[in-house]
Design a protein around this motif. Structure first.
Motif, short mmCIF file in Angstrom:
data_model
loop_
_atom_site.label_atom_id
_atom_site.label_comp_id
_atom_site.label_asym_id
_atom_site.label_seq_id
_atom_site.Cartn_x
_atom_site.Cartn_y
_atom_site.Cartn_z
N VAL A 23 44.05 -11.13 -14.26
CA VAL A 23 45.18 -10.38 -13.71
C VAL A 23 46.48 -11.16 -13.91
N HIS A 24 46.43 -12.48 -13.68
CA HIS A 24 47.67 -13.25 -13.72
C HIS A 24 48.02 -13.75 -15.12
N ALA A 25 47.02 -13.90 -15.97
CA ALA A 25 47.33 -14.52 -17.27
C ALA A 25 46.55 -13.91 -18.43
N GLY A 26 45.88 -12.80 -18.20
CA GLY A 26 45.01 -12.28 -19.26
C GLY A 26 45.17 -10.78 -19.49
N ALA A 27 44.04 -10.11 -19.73
CA ALA A 27 44.04 -8.73 -20.19
C ALA A 27 44.38 -7.72 -19.11
N ALA A 28 44.34 -8.14 -17.85
CA ALA A 28 44.62 -7.20 -16.75
C ALA A 28 45.98 -7.48 -16.12
N ARG A 29 46.82 -8.18 -16.86
CA ARG A 29 48.12 -8.57 -16.33
C ARG A 29 48.89 -7.35 -15.81
N GLY A 30 49.42 -7.50 -14.62
CA GLY A 30 50.25 -6.44 -14.06
C GLY A 30 49.48 -5.35 -13.33
N ALA A 31 48.14 -5.40 -13.38
CA ALA A 31 47.37 -4.34 -12.71
C ALA A 31 47.47 -4.50 -11.20
N ARG A 32 47.64 -3.40 -10.51
CA ARG A 32 47.67 -3.45 -9.03
C ARG A 32 46.26 -3.64 -8.50
N ILE A 33 45.34 -2.86 -9.03
CA ILE A 33 43.94 -3.01 -8.64
C ILE A 33 43.13 -3.27 -9.91
N ALA A 34 42.45 -4.40 -9.94
CA ALA A 34 41.64 -4.74 -11.11
C ALA A 34 40.22 -5.04 -10.68
#
Ligand code: ZN
Length: 298
Positions: free
Chosen positions: A121-132
């Motif tokens: 979430v913070h540095a990879g493929a889910a960056r910017g997601a609210r719910i991951a």
């Protein structure tokens, strides 16, 4: 030194290796060390190994007062001891207290799949997601939930443990005591066993996929069942959590068809007339766990 402010120290405590990392404020890697866990030597040895690694990395993060530790299992809400770890000598022990005492720093412990999700979430493929929702498809099957940039562990610290959702009454027995858990179908060893059970020879999950791509009917059928169950299992999660993104990690996440046929299978089973959930491959590879552990230290 001013530029050392804000550095993060994290440890990934696994069954075969213990890895430590120091990250700069912008998440770039400053230092990394790795030692074998040697779990056969028992609990006290493992605690000493972690403390040693922290001492070795501490000079790279001199202002760091807290170390994040990612490991399989979680802390019991009842008494603070570790539970559900596949490094079984850690279970029932006061790992958090003992590491605090040995390291002389504040320590935060979090499940390794949760660390994986946090890092992506913070540095990879889910960056910017609210719910991951972070998924590990490896030797076992794990999952972690990150909401608004923070791990959602739940009051019992079991949130995200989809590996032990039961999706079939007559499925294979699971070490947790149930049958037909997601893990008994979707782990790498489960896929390999399914191929052998169908009459194939022993080979790893990626090889089964390669044979399916080459047109081998047996491998194709095994993989089709695998992908179908993947869809069923993940649709359950989407129905409950409705995450913005699902990010896949672990060795089996390298199967290309999870991102095509797998997504189609989730769409087939989700309780909705469309599937907006992004289902993506991880961006940080094997490093996600230790990077997420360091992020716990913030
Ligand atoms: Zn189970």
């Amino acid at each position: 030194m001013a530029d050392r402010l804000g550095r993060l120290l994290g440890i990934d405590l696994g069954g075969t290796k213990i890895e430590g990392i120091v990250l700069a404020d912008d998440h770039t890697e400053v230092a990394r060390r790795r030692v074998p866990t040697e779990r056969e030597r028992g609990y006290d040895h493992i605690v000493a190994r972690v403390a040693e690694l922290v001492r070795e990395l501490d000079p790279f993060a001199p202002d760091c007062r807290r170390v994040g530790i990612g490991t399989p299992g979680s802390l019991s809400a009842r008494d603070g001891t570790l539970k559900n770890s596949n490094t079984t000598c850690l279970n029932g022990r006061r790992l958090l207290d003992d590491l605090r005492a040995r390291c002389g720093l504040d320590v935060v412990i979090e499940n390794d799949a949760n660390c994986f999700a946090l890092a992506e979430v913070h540095a990879g493929a889910a960056r910017g997601a609210r719910i991951a929702f972070g998924v590990i498809l490896g030797t076992g099957v794990g999952g972690g939930i990150v909401v608004d940039g923070r791990v959602w562990g739940g009051p019992q610290h079991v949130a995200g443990e989809w590996g032990h959702h039961r999706i079939s009454d007559d499925g294979p027995p699971c070490y947790c005591g149930q049958r037909g858990c997601v893990e008994t179908f979707l782990s790498g060893p489960a896929l390999e066993r399914a191929y052998v059970a169908a009459g194939g020879d022993a080979c790893d999950a990626i090889e089964v996929a390669r044979r399916a791509d080459d047109g081998e009917a047996r491998a194709g059928a095994v993989l089709e069942r695998y992908v179908d169950r993947f869809g069923r299992a993940l649709a359950n999660v989407v129905n409950i959590l409705d995450p913005d993104v699902v990010v896949l990690g672990g060795g089996v996440s390298n199967l290309a068809r999870l991102y095509t046929d797998g997504v189609a299978a989730v769409r087939r089973y989700v309780f909705n007339d469309e599937l907006r959930t992004r289902i993506v491959r991880n961006a940080l590879g094997d490093s996600a766990g230790v990077i997420g552990a360091a992020m716990l230290a913030r």
